[in-house]
Design an enzyme around this catalytic site. Sequence first.
Site, mmCIF file in Angstrom:
data_model
loop_
_atom_site.group_PDB
_atom_site.id
_atom_site.type_symbol
_atom_site.label_atom_id
_atom_site.label_comp_id
_atom_site.label_asym_id
_atom_site.label_seq_id
_atom_site.Cartn_x
_atom_site.Cartn_y
_atom_site.Cartn_z
ATOM 1 N N HIS A 19 0.815 -1.218 0.000
ATOM 2 C CA HIS A 19 0.000 0.000 0.000
ATOM 3 C C HIS A 19 0.849 1.269 0.000
ATOM 4 O O HIS A 19 0.358 2.348 -0.304
ATOM 5 C CB HIS A 19 -0.987 -0.005 1.187
ATOM 6 C CG HIS A 19 -0.375 0.273 2.522
ATOM 7 N ND1 HIS A 19 -0.066 -0.718 3.422
ATOM 8 C CD2 HIS A 19 -0.032 1.439 3.130
ATOM 9 C CE1 HIS A 19 0.441 -0.193 4.522
ATOM 10 N NE2 HIS A 19 0.475 1.130 4.370
ATOM 11 N N ASP B 213 0.252 -7.534 1.336
ATOM 12 C CA ASP B 213 0.670 -6.148 1.564
ATOM 13 C C ASP B 213 2.187 -6.020 1.585
ATOM 14 O O ASP B 213 2.756 -5.322 2.428
ATOM 15 C CB ASP B 213 0.072 -5.607 2.864
ATOM 16 C CG ASP B 213 0.160 -4.076 2.945
ATOM 17 O OD1 ASP B 213 0.192 -3.427 1.879
ATOM 18 O OD2 ASP B 213 0.227 -3.542 4.064
ATOM 19 N N SER C 221 4.758 2.643 7.931
ATOM 20 C CA SER C 221 4.441 1.468 7.127
ATOM 21 C C SER C 221 5.625 1.088 6.239
ATOM 22 O O SER C 221 6.187 1.933 5.545
ATOM 23 C CB SER C 221 3.220 1.746 6.247
ATOM 24 O OG SER C 221 2.066 1.903 7.019
#
Length: 383
Positions: free
Chosen positions: A124, A154, A235
């Site tokens: 993402h 992911d 992230s």
Amino acid sequence: MSYFEHDYDRWKRPNYLGIVGLVLVSAFLGGLLALTLAQAFLKAENNGLAPRQELSEEAPPQKSSSSQVDPRESPVVAIAERVGPTVVRINNISGRDFFAGPVESTGSGVIIDREKGYIVTNYHVVEGAQRLEVTLKGGNSYAAKLVGGDRQTDLAVLQIAAPDLPEAVLGDSTKLRVGEMAVAIGNPLGEEFAGSVTAGIISALNRKITVEARPGEEVTLNVIQTDAAINPGNSGGALVNSRGEVIGINSVKILRTDIEGMGFAIPISDAKPIIRQLIEKGYVSRPFIGIYNFREISEQMAQWYDLPVGIYVGGVYPGGPAERAGMEAGDIIVAVEQTQIRTFSDLQGVLSQKKVGDRVSITVVRRGKKVDLQVTLGEMPRQ
């Protein structure tokens, strides 16, 4: 005067010379005992029972202030110095806004191969990018190429061409224990807070969380839970153990005002085979049974419609593995390899342990009767 009276008087009279002698002898014996005990204590201290600090050029004397902490005693300092340089900032330029300014988002990544310049991050973080840029800890920036990405886990791999790169050591997340130290390194909120280090513990293992991969599509991730602060921009960064090994790729945080200290990372042992496939193929090869328009039949639905709990098959791809094995629209999958299937996550879990070309037994319920089918798994089409 009798003999007895004379004798009594003789012993009753004090003998001062004897008293003085007794005092001198007692003092000598007491001093000798004290000397012996002191020598024994000092010998025990030097043997490690009460260690004393040795002074040397390598270890200068420390101040006696109780508030001073020796950095050599803090593993977080060593982790930050060793692993911090391997964590990079990723800029995702996905277009231009109404005023012709770039539309950017930022995230983090971890250098896993210094020679080839491979960097692992979250899918993402790089999704929808027209251009990707990686900034190293020293401030140098490089254009990055997307090697491959996988929405379902992911994870994504980038590549840059840069000299003298550092490289992270990947650990073994299968050996983690709840309560051990965890350090998160990343770039929360972009450049201003780049290289942030937060520390906590491993709060839980094998958590299952469902997130929206894109509108209308959800994926379930197996994750490590930690209370080390993970914020937007973290992230793709590193979750590190006390030995300086990366044991997770920071992924998500539950964003609710009533919840604090619940961050999640993808276990590195789960990520390794995905990373390998992304580097070798550019995508992840997954087994495929060839069904669509499926839905879960819950306990409540099963009671309402007098059906078994499982996966309802809405359609079968023509020429696919399921059709070749005799599966039909309307079948309900209740077991794979004798493992009960109640949800789509159950089905994914079983299939994730299989390879393309494996032959598996799938039990379906068709018009109230159980039917066993032998399905040779195909490869899921690339999106």
